[in-house]
Motif scaffolding. Sequence first.
Motif, short mmCIF file in Angstrom:
data_model
loop_
_atom_site.label_atom_id
_atom_site.label_comp_id
_atom_site.label_asym_id
_atom_site.label_seq_id
_atom_site.Cartn_x
_atom_site.Cartn_y
_atom_site.Cartn_z
N ARG A 12 -15.57 87.58 36.00
CA ARG A 12 -14.59 87.41 34.91
C ARG A 12 -13.23 87.10 35.51
N SER A 13 -12.54 86.21 34.87
CA SER A 13 -11.19 85.89 35.30
C SER A 13 -10.25 86.89 34.65
N ASP A 14 -9.37 87.47 35.44
CA ASP A 14 -8.40 88.42 34.89
C ASP A 14 -7.22 87.72 34.24
#
Length: 185
Positions: free
Chosen positions: A181-183
Amino acid sequence: MGSVELALGVIGAVATVIATAIQVRDRLSRRRAPAAAPPTVEPPAAPGGGYDAFVSYARADTRTARALATRLHAEGLRVFLAEWIGPGLVETLEKETALRTTANGILVFSGTTMNDAAIRDEYAALLRRVHSGGRRFIPVLVDDVDLPPFAEIRRPVDLRSPGSAPYDQNLTALVRALQPRSDAT
């Protein structure tokens, strides 16, 4: 006495023929070309590196786990599979390192899974990671089995019908769940 000696001679001859046939069969089986080696995925080299998925499986499910891990790897995910541990490495240490650095744990559930003491240990370690580090644990069904209580409370991925549309859909959903997941928002 003549018939007893004749009978023993016949039995000895039959035993010799059978033993010779077994030796020939064994020699021929050793000469066959070895099976293709599974792909080798080396553990991450960088300290703090990790995997997107740790695939746990009973020995009886090696072929199924290998197919799953290969597919996940083909989707660009970093996958740990015990079978892919390189020569000269210590399997237990590599598994421990992978468990510490893996974002998601997958346990392949079949009729033999929970009969394997090592898999029960991995199951416990995967669950501990969920509670101590916010990691995900995903049960993957490959047989019609009752899941143990802590796996049962999670939504499993149903991969019991390879080659079917639901199988492909569920595998796609698994790949999406495992992708980092991209923060950034």
